[in-house]
Design a protein around this motif. Structure first.
Motif, PDB file in Angstrom:
ATOM      1  N   THR A   1      -3.029   1.609  -3.614  1.00  0.00           N
ATOM      2  CA  THR A   1      -1.702   1.908  -4.125  1.00  0.00           C
ATOM      3  C   THR A   1      -1.794   3.053  -5.141  1.00  0.00           C
ATOM      4  OG1 THR A   1      -1.928   0.389  -5.978  1.00  0.00           O
ATOM      5  CG2 THR A   1      -1.036  -0.525  -3.912  1.00  0.00           C
TER       6      THR A   1
ATOM      7  N   ARG B   1       0.225   1.607   0.384  1.00  0.00           N
ATOM      8  CA  ARG B   1      -1.198   1.950   0.354  1.00  0.00           C
ATOM      9  C   ARG B   1      -1.445   3.153   1.245  1.00  0.00           C
ATOM     10  NH1 ARG B   1      -4.650  -1.744  -1.599  1.00  0.00           N
ATOM     11  NH2 ARG B   1      -3.750  -3.663  -2.377  1.00  0.00           N
TER      12      ARG B   1
ATOM     13  N   ASP C   1       8.298   3.217  -3.788  1.00  0.00           N
ATOM     14  CA  ASP C   1       7.635   1.928  -3.580  1.00  0.00           C
ATOM     15  C   ASP C   1       6.202   1.996  -4.106  1.00  0.00           C
ATOM     16  OD1 ASP C   1       6.478  -0.423  -2.633  1.00  0.00           O
ATOM     17  OD2 ASP C   1       7.372  -0.246  -0.641  1.00  0.00           O
ATOM     18  N   THR C   2       5.921   1.238  -5.141  1.00  0.00           N
ATOM     19  CA  THR C   2       4.596   1.266  -5.766  1.00  0.00           C
ATOM     20  C   THR C   2       3.560   0.460  -4.987  1.00  0.00           C
ATOM     21  OG1 THR C   2       5.142  -0.612  -7.175  1.00  0.00           O
ATOM     22  CG2 THR C   2       5.558   1.587  -8.072  1.00  0.00           C
ATOM     23  N   ALA C   3       4.002  -0.302  -3.991  1.00  0.00           N
ATOM     24  CA  ALA C   3       3.078  -1.159  -3.241  1.00  0.00           C
ATOM     25  C   ALA C   3       2.497  -0.483  -2.000  1.00  0.00           C
ATOM     26  CB  ALA C   3       3.781  -2.453  -2.841  1.00  0.00           C
TER      27      ALA C   3
END
Length: 76
Positions: A57, A50, A46-48
């Motif tokens: 990110t 944080r 998941d690139t989102a």
């Protein structure tokens, strides 16, 4: 990368956040390990997500660190 593959085959989550909310993707960007970034993305990372320390990110880390090759991988 073999260790990451083994861990995932044995139940580790690709988006595990073991330290300060950092994922493997954050750490691969930090280590400038493009092959690992690519592998994690292929595993559905998941690139989102944080991190807890900088609220950023993996793409934010790549931009801050000037990792242009990884930026390109992350924005595909």
């Amino acid at each position: 990368m073999a260790a990451a593959e083994w861990l995932c085959r044995h139940g580790a989550e690709v988006d595990a956040r073991p330290y300060l909310g950092m994922t493997g993707l954050h750490l691969a960007v930090l280590a400038d390990h493009g092959a690992m970034v690519e592998w994690l993305l292929g595993q559905g990372a998941d690139t989102a997500l944080r991190d807890d320390q900088y609220d950023s990110t993996p793409l934010g880390w790549a931009e801050h660190l000037g990792r242009t090759a990884q930026i390109e991988l992350l924005i595909r």
